[in-house]
Enzyme design. Structure first.
Site, PDB file in Angstrom:
ATOM      1  N   PHE A 124       0.751  -1.335  -0.112  1.00  0.00           N
ATOM      2  CA  PHE A 124       0.136   0.020   0.042  1.00  0.00           C
ATOM      3  C   PHE A 124       0.760   1.244  -0.041  1.00  0.00           C
ATOM      4  CE2 PHE A 124      -2.454   3.443   1.377  1.00  0.00           C
ATOM      5  CZ  PHE A 124      -3.729   3.292   0.930  1.00  0.00           C
ATOM      6  N   ASP A 215       8.953   2.455   1.728  1.00  0.00           N
ATOM      7  CA  ASP A 215       7.991   2.975   2.145  1.00  0.00           C
ATOM      8  C   ASP A 215       7.746   3.047   3.676  1.00  0.00           C
ATOM      9  OD1 ASP A 215       5.397   4.163   3.189  1.00  0.00           O
ATOM     10  OD2 ASP A 215       4.535   3.519   1.218  1.00  0.00           O
ATOM     11  N   LYS A 244       2.763   9.149   8.614  1.00  0.00           N
ATOM     12  CA  LYS A 244       1.796   8.897   9.674  1.00  0.00           C
ATOM     13  C   LYS A 244       2.142   9.218  10.999  1.00  0.00           C
ATOM     14  CE  LYS A 244      -1.325   5.517   7.663  1.00  0.00           C
ATOM     15  NZ  LYS A 244      -1.064   4.986   6.165  1.00  0.00           N
TER      16      LYS A 244
HETATM   17  C1  LIG Z   1      -1.116   5.157   4.941  1.00  0.00           C
HETATM   18  C2  LIG Z   1      -0.058   4.849   4.303  1.00  0.00           C
HETATM   19  C3  LIG Z   1       0.330   5.466   2.907  1.00  0.00           C
HETATM   20  C4  LIG Z   1      -0.578   6.738   2.328  1.00  0.00           C
HETATM   21  O1  LIG Z   1      -0.554   7.650   3.356  1.00  0.00           O
HETATM   22  P1  LIG Z   1      -1.600   8.943   3.254  1.00  0.00           P
HETATM   23  O2  LIG Z   1      -1.032   9.879   4.469  1.00  0.00           O
HETATM   24  O3  LIG Z   1      -3.069   8.432   3.714  1.00  0.00           O
HETATM   25  O4  LIG Z   1      -1.560   9.488   2.058  1.00  0.00           O
HETATM   26  C5  LIG Z   1       1.519   5.091   2.124  1.00  0.00           C
HETATM   27  N1  LIG Z   1       2.255   4.140   2.563  1.00  0.00           N
HETATM   28  C6  LIG Z   1       1.924   3.454   3.704  1.00  0.00           C
HETATM   29  C7  LIG Z   1       2.801   2.280   3.929  1.00  0.00           C
HETATM   30  C8  LIG Z   1       0.678   3.676   4.516  1.00  0.00           C
HETATM   31  O5  LIG Z   1       0.620   2.919   5.411  1.00  0.00           O
END
Ligand SMILES: *Cc1c(COP(=O)(O)O)cnc(C)c1O
Length: 394
Positions: A124, A215, A244
């Site tokens: 994700f 990420d 986050k």
């Molecule tokens: C939540 C998340 C995103 C997206 O972040 P947003 O602030 O909602 O755009 C991207 N990568 C990972 C691993 C995430 O958990």
């Protein structure tokens, strides 16, 4: 626009790891705004940082130097393998920046005209067009085509598959310029990366000059019990992203890289709000509180306590629960493939027990409490989870 399937409560107040709905009902918050509220709710340091910064200066744009931005960048580079930081407003945006950086690196350093970025199935990376393309889950892409070209996918934690995929693109002369992975897949089911897999990928990337992008949006900033998820894997990425937990619940994202791949120049990338005095001042106070309150250690110890409690439940329900997995304070209770129970049913039952949880896919219940969570609160969450499970099986 009705884009959310919501739970039927409205939250009005929070304190530490507790929140109250508009009817005054109390919940133990093991969602923490989806792994964002690092210090929980209304933490004195957070309240102080927010108030102080808005009284001083909140936004001026990147036309000028911003002292708080410099200080936050300094903290981040001193506490990670990165040398450079770009600030934006969300995880998706940080990953967009990483994708742009990788493409410019491919064109200007590697001389690849048509670069490929490899990502993993069940990953994700966000909800913009490029990041839904990077996200290896068709459900997020459906009806939004044409997607962004230049991505290809591999199964996660499968070394033979990624080696074969890189070789396949070499043969077709559309070389892989970057590999983008989560150190632990969050939304895709709280699935930790395998250290041997990541260490071999690091070697391949070094041999072939491929950029390794991690990420760290969900697992970074102390949640794994270390500052960054990659520290659990014994490697360093060339590029990584954070969001986050970085702002403790205020919107901030960051793209970080080593000097060796810092190819973005003035005019290449920008953000109006990115890195303003307000978000940077607050994020800096989150970073400092991680240190002063020993929250990495707390994340490790409370995480172990939580996994121990969940494993005891799993042992009592071997037909229903397949596995407990995670690092620090990002953990998943994995339901077995043959149980008719779903993660959402357990989350709903837990809410009845006064515990907020969030699914990570149809079969994984995710536990991501604030990093300040206490031993007593972990015990309460374990008891409520057991009750919720019993309730949803009857
Ligand atoms: C939540 C998340 C995103 C997206 O972040 P947003 O602030 O909602 O755009 C991207 N990568 C990972 C691993 C995430 O958990």
């Amino acid at each position: 626009m009705g884009t959310y399937g919501r739970f039927p409560i409205a939250l009005a107040k929070g304190d530490g790891c507790r929140v109250w709905d508009t009817d005054g009902r109390e919940y133990l918050d093991f969602v923490a705004g989806i792994a964002t509220c690092t210090l929980g709710h209304a933490h004195p340091q957070f309240v102080e940082a927010v108030s102080e910064q808005v009284r001083k200066l909140h936004h001026v744009s990147n036309l000028y130097y911003i002292p708080e931005q410099g200080e936050l960048a300094q903290w981040l580079t001193e506490h990670s393998c990165a040398d450079r930081v770009f600030f934006c407003n969300s995880g998706a945006e940080a990953n967009e920046g990483a994708i742009k950086l990788a493409r410019k690196y491919a064109h200007t350093v590697l001389n690849i005209a048509d670069p490929i970025i490899l990502t993993a199935n069940a990953s994700f990376h966000g909800r913009t067009l490029a990041t839904i393309t990077a996200t290896g889950q068709p459900k997020y892409q459906k009806n939004f085509n044409p997607l962004v070209p230049g991505f290809d996918y591999v199964p996660y934690n499968d070394l033979a598959a990624i080696e074969a995929k890189i070789a396949e693109h070499d043969r077709n002369e559309r070389r892989v310029a970057a590999i983008m992975l989560e150190a632990l897949q969050g939304e895709g089911g709280v699935n930790p990366g395998d250290a041997a897999y990541f260490q071999r990928i690091r070697q391949i990337c070094d041999e072939k000059q491929i950029l390794l992008i991690l990420d760290e949006v969900q697992v970074g900033m102390g949640r794994s019990g270390k500052y960054w998820g990659y520290e659990n894997l014994g490697i360093e990425p060339d590029v990584f992203t954070s969001a986050k937990g970085l702002g403790g619940g205020i919107p901030i994202g960051a793209l970080l890289c080593k000097e060796s791949c810092n190819v973005l120049k003035p005019g290449d990338h920008a953000s109006t709000f990115g890195g303003n005095p307000f978000v940077c001042g607050v994020a800096l106070s989150i970073c400092r509180t991680l240190e002063t309150e020993n929250l990495l250690e707390n994340a490790r110890e409370r995480g172990e306590q939580l996994r121990g409690g969940l494993e005891a439940i799993a042992a009592d329900y071997p037909e229903t629960i397949a596995q407990v997995r995670g690092w620090g304070l990002i953990n998943g209770l994995v339901l077995s493939a043959d149980t008719p129970l779903t993660s959402i049913a357990i989350v709903k039952a837990a809410m009845e027990e006064g515990l907020l949880l969030v699914p990570a896919g149809p079969k994984v219940v995710r536990f991501v409490p604030p990093l300040i969570v206490s031993a007593a609160e972990i015990d309460r969450a374990i008891a409520a989870t057991r009750q919720a499970l019993t309730r949803s099986m009857s």
